[in-house]
Design a protein around this motif. Structure first.
Motif: not given
Length: 163
Positions: A49, A69-71, A73-75, A79-82
């Motif tokens: 990532f 899980d994007n939520k 990951f961000r927590h 940052m957003k998972a890219r």
């Protein structure tokens, strides 16, 4: 070349002979599980990532049945998972997609281990190529993969069996 880099990397623990070189592709979780005759969830997949800074990424090692899980990951990372592109992944890790692992990296990237792996005694990460793997205990994976910390950034694995 990447498999050779991983073999060289494992020499420091006298584990280079433990690398399994397969005749069949292990480029996906399903292919790796079939080639190694293990359950898909025991494949330790390494995902690349974008990192906090723009120069280098981060690696997440997770169980084969886990999904980011994007939520979460961000927590965890703020940052957003890219995911990195295949070209960026190769440049940063030294491993092509299908053989990405936390061993023998081209650049020192932070490696995070997802807790989805903790339910197993042994898992099978790739070793730098789409036809290689190694069986490691969770402790060995964390040590040899230079795990920075355990994180909880995946979903979809919670109903899986243990060991």
């Amino acid at each position: 070349m990447s498999l050779e880099a991983v073999k060289d990397y494992f020499k420091q623990w006298d584990k280079e002979e433990d690398i399994i070189e397969l005749e069949l592709s292990s480029a996906t979780v399903e292919l790796a599980a079939a080639a190694l005759h293990v359950e898909p969830e025991k494949i330790a997949k390494t995902l690349a990532f974008r990192g906090i800074d723009s120069e280098y990424g981060i690696l997440i090692v997770a169980a084969g049945d886990a999904k980011i899980d994007n939520k979460k990951f961000r927590h965890t990372f703020g940052m957003k998972a890219r995911m990195l592109s295949p070209e960026e992944t190769l440049e940063q890790t030294g491993h092509a997609v299908g053989g990405v692992c936390p061993f023998g990296l081209a650049h020192p990237l932070p490696v995070f281990m997802d807790i989805s792996l903790k339910r197993f005694d042994k898992v099978y990460p790739a070793c730098g190529s789409s036809t290689s793997a190694i069986g490691l205990s969770i402790e060995e994976l964390y040590e040899y993969g230079k795990g920075k910390e355990w994180v909880d950034v995946c979903k979809g694995w919670e109903d899986g069996e243990e060991n």
